[in-house]
Design an enzyme around this catalytic site. Structure first.
Site, PDB file in Angstrom:
ATOM      1  N   ASN A  62       0.833  -1.211   0.000  1.00  0.00           N
ATOM      2  CA  ASN A  62       0.000   0.000   0.000  1.00  0.00           C
ATOM      3  C   ASN A  62       0.862   1.253   0.000  1.00  0.00           C
ATOM      4  OD1 ASN A  62       0.659  -0.734   2.695  1.00  0.00           O
ATOM      5  ND2 ASN A  62      -1.051   0.416   3.536  1.00  0.00           N
ATOM      6  N   GLU A  64       0.395   5.270   0.626  1.00  0.00           N
ATOM      7  CA  GLU A  64      -0.516   6.286   1.146  1.00  0.00           C
ATOM      8  C   GLU A  64      -0.129   7.693   0.687  1.00  0.00           C
ATOM      9  OE1 GLU A  64      -0.827   5.587   5.378  1.00  0.00           O
ATOM     10  OE2 GLU A  64      -1.980   3.747   5.037  1.00  0.00           O
ATOM     11  N   CYS A  73      -4.419   0.919  -2.042  1.00  0.00           N
ATOM     12  CA  CYS A  73      -4.240  -0.355  -1.343  1.00  0.00           C
ATOM     13  C   CYS A  73      -3.210  -1.212  -2.076  1.00  0.00           C
ATOM     14  CB  CYS A  73      -5.552  -1.132  -1.297  1.00  0.00           C
ATOM     15  SG  CYS A  73      -6.847  -0.362  -0.327  1.00  0.00           S
ATOM     16  N   GLU A  75      -3.374  -4.240  -2.967  1.00  0.00           N
ATOM     17  CA  GLU A  75      -3.957  -5.071  -4.032  1.00  0.00           C
ATOM     18  C   GLU A  75      -3.996  -4.316  -5.352  1.00  0.00           C
ATOM     19  OE1 GLU A  75      -5.090  -4.571  -1.007  1.00  0.00           O
ATOM     20  OE2 GLU A  75      -6.145  -6.310  -0.202  1.00  0.00           O
ATOM     21  N   CYS A 112     -10.608  -4.726   0.542  1.00  0.00           N
ATOM     22  CA  CYS A 112     -11.696  -3.761   0.708  1.00  0.00           C
ATOM     23  C   CYS A 112     -12.609  -3.799  -0.520  1.00  0.00           C
ATOM     24  CB  CYS A 112     -11.121  -2.360   0.922  1.00  0.00           C
ATOM     25  SG  CYS A 112     -10.559  -1.559  -0.605  1.00  0.00           S
ATOM     26  N   CYS A 115     -11.079  -2.720  -3.876  1.00  0.00           N
ATOM     27  CA  CYS A 115     -10.139  -3.729  -4.391  1.00  0.00           C
ATOM     28  C   CYS A 115     -10.880  -4.952  -4.917  1.00  0.00           C
ATOM     29  CB  CYS A 115      -9.131  -4.116  -3.318  1.00  0.00           C
ATOM     30  SG  CYS A 115      -7.951  -2.784  -2.997  1.00  0.00           S
TER      31      CYS A 115
HETATM   32  N1  THU Z   1      -5.241  -1.464   2.864  1.00  0.00           N
HETATM   33  C1  THU Z   1      -4.734  -2.267   1.879  1.00  0.00           C
HETATM   34  O1  THU Z   1      -3.690  -1.966   1.291  1.00  0.00           O
HETATM   35  N2  THU Z   1      -5.388  -3.404   1.589  1.00  0.00           N
HETATM   36  C2  THU Z   1      -6.485  -3.877   2.260  1.00  0.00           C
HETATM   37  O2  THU Z   1      -6.984  -4.949   1.932  1.00  0.00           O
HETATM   38  C3  THU Z   1      -7.067  -3.090   3.351  1.00  0.00           C
HETATM   39  C4  THU Z   1      -6.466  -1.747   3.572  1.00  0.00           C
HETATM   40  C5  THU Z   1      -4.500  -0.249   3.222  1.00  0.00           C
HETATM   41  C6  THU Z   1      -5.146   1.047   2.852  1.00  0.00           C
HETATM   42  C7  THU Z   1      -4.481   1.988   3.853  1.00  0.00           C
HETATM   43  O3  THU Z   1      -3.222   2.383   3.336  1.00  0.00           O
HETATM   44  C8  THU Z   1      -4.248   1.117   5.075  1.00  0.00           C
HETATM   45  O4  THU Z   1      -4.317  -0.230   4.616  1.00  0.00           O
HETATM   46  C9  THU Z   1      -5.256   1.322   6.184  1.00  0.00           C
HETATM   47  O5  THU Z   1      -6.549   1.242   5.698  1.00  0.00           O
END
Ligand code: THU
Length: 161
Positions: A62, A64, A73, A75, A112, A115
């Protein structure tokens, strides 16, 4: 009036030790990939790794942003990388793990909603189901045979034909 029930079956393992070698290696890679996350805001590092039909393994994590909705994310970072590097190659299995720097990382998480929709797009485009291996840095592992199962009654390009 008719009713329809939607259900799905997935496999639950106590730990990575119960997986076959290929799945265990992919999950190990996803766990390693948590280290490349850029997650200064959530401190929630997600790692993903995919095994493609051509035998290649592609990595993601991920990424940010100070402007929260801009973040991606693991994925979707992974799927974009795959689509750029190997555009027409089917994705066989995706492993997803996370390292929560503020708490425990001992249970599986699943993708999520955004994704799930994105994964579905690639399944349809490449005409191949994507298996999911879900686990934290330790503990139980879930194996979902087809990511589309996580998004029943989905909206797809077929609805616009
Ligand atoms: N996140 C992911 O990368 N994948 C997931 O399946 C759930 C959430 C990330 C998004 C954000 O950067 C952090 O996790 C917290 O939500």
């Amino acid at each position: 009036m008719k009713q329809k029930e939607v259900r799905f079956v997935f496999d639950m393992y106590d730990s990575i030790n119960a997986l076959d070698k290929a799945d265990a290696n992919l999950l190990k890679q996803a766990r390693l990939n948590t280290a490349s996350a850029y997650a200064p805001y959530s401190q929630f590092q997600v790692g993903a790794a995919a095994l493609l039909a051509n035998g290649e393994v592609v990595n993601g994590s991920n990424q940010e942003n100070a402007s929260t909705p801009v973040g991606l994310c693991a994925e979707r970072v992974l799927l974009s990388a795959i689509s750029s590097l190997f555009p027409d190659t089917a994705i066989q299995t995706m492993a997803i793990s996370f390292n929560n720097l503020k708490g425990a990382s001992d249970h599986p998480i699943s993708p999520c909603g955004i994704c799930r929709q994105t994964i579905l797009e690639y399944q349809i485009r490449l005409k191949h189901p994507i298996r999911l291996i879900l686990s934290g840095m330790e503990g139980a592992v879930y194996v979902v045979p087809d990511a589309a199962l996580l998004l029943p009654m989905s909206f797809t390009g077929n609805d616009m034909k």
